[in-house]
Design an enzyme around this catalytic site. Structure first.
Site: not given
Length: 255
Positions: A10-11, A58, A138, A151, A155
């Site tokens: 995710g950079a 992906d 999160s 979501y 997490k």
């Protein structure tokens, strides 16, 4: 360069890009990965000699973990750490209105992407003698929103994965921790603020101010706040910290 090698997913932007830049500044060599072509623009493969190579992949695909580890070995010859940061927000609707496919799409990236990379990297993390796994979770895994069930559950499961790795791989010299951000001023957070602002009939800046008012330290977090926490957890100084959820949220989670 002979520094340790970290894979950061995710950079392409936001937290992941800042984590990758921070690790580079502290002597790490980095494989920066994202499904967006933007990661190649941000971290060009032409600068591998400077300690970074970019891979467009992906993270929801089954072979992504193997591909990233192969890239680390091909370019740098080793893999010492992984930072599972790639994530998607998913649909914002009540739990009862979510379809299975929508939930599975979120889990494929947020949870299974981390599983696949951890599995592919583990032999090399063990061989490192000081392998590190950091999963970006999160605070909303424990402080859920009624409209973000997919979501939140992804997490929460990621934190469970962290604990399993910490217990199973501790004897092999591998530590695993979750970093749980609160309100961090990223593009994803701004988009969520805009969505809620529209529902509330206010401006985006007003919604952002409402978020800040919830936080005891009265400010948003920054990508730098998260990046330096990750850097510490990858370091030798953090070698006795494992299986933990480190909340970087200005005390939001205890309100």
């Amino acid at each position: 360069m002979n520094g340790p090698v970290a894979i950061v997913t995710g950079a392409a932007q936001g937290l992941g890009a800042e984590i990758a830049r921070t690790l580079l500044a502290h002597g790490y060599r980095v494989v920066a990965a994202d499904r967006s072509r933007r990661v190649v623009d941000t971290f060009s493969t032409a600068v591998a000699d400077a300690g970074v190579t970019a891979v467009q992949v992906d993270l929801g695909g089954r072979g992504a973990g193997d591909e990233l580890v192969a890239a680390a070995l091909e370019v740098f010859g080793r893999c010492d750490a992984i930072v599972n940061n790639a994530g998607v927000g998913g649909p914002s609707r009540p739990t009862a209105d979510l379809g299975d496919d929508e939930i599975l799409e979120v889990l494929a990236v947020n949870l299974l992407g981390a599983v696949h990379l951890s599995r592919a990297a583990m032999p090399h993390l063990r061989a490192s003698g000081a392998g590190r796994v950091v999963n970006i979770g999160s605070v909303f895994a424990e402080r859920p929103s009624p409209g973000d069930a997919a979501y939140g559950m992804s997490k929460a499961a990621l934190a469970a994965l962290t604990r399993s790795i910490a217990l199973g791989e501790g004897p092999n010299g591998v530590t695993a921790n979750t970093v749980a951000p609160g309100y961090i001023l990223t593009e994803m957070h701004r988009a969520e603020a805009a969505r809620l602002a529209e529902l509330a009939g206010v401006g985006t800046d007003e919604q952002l101010a409402r978020f800040r008012a919830e936080v005891p330290v009265r400010r948003h977090g920054t990508s730098t706040d998260i990046a330096h926490t990750v850097r510490f957890l990858l370091s030798h100084e953090a070698s006795y910290i494992s299986g933990q959820v480190i909340r970087v949220d200005g005390a939001l989670s205890i309100t």
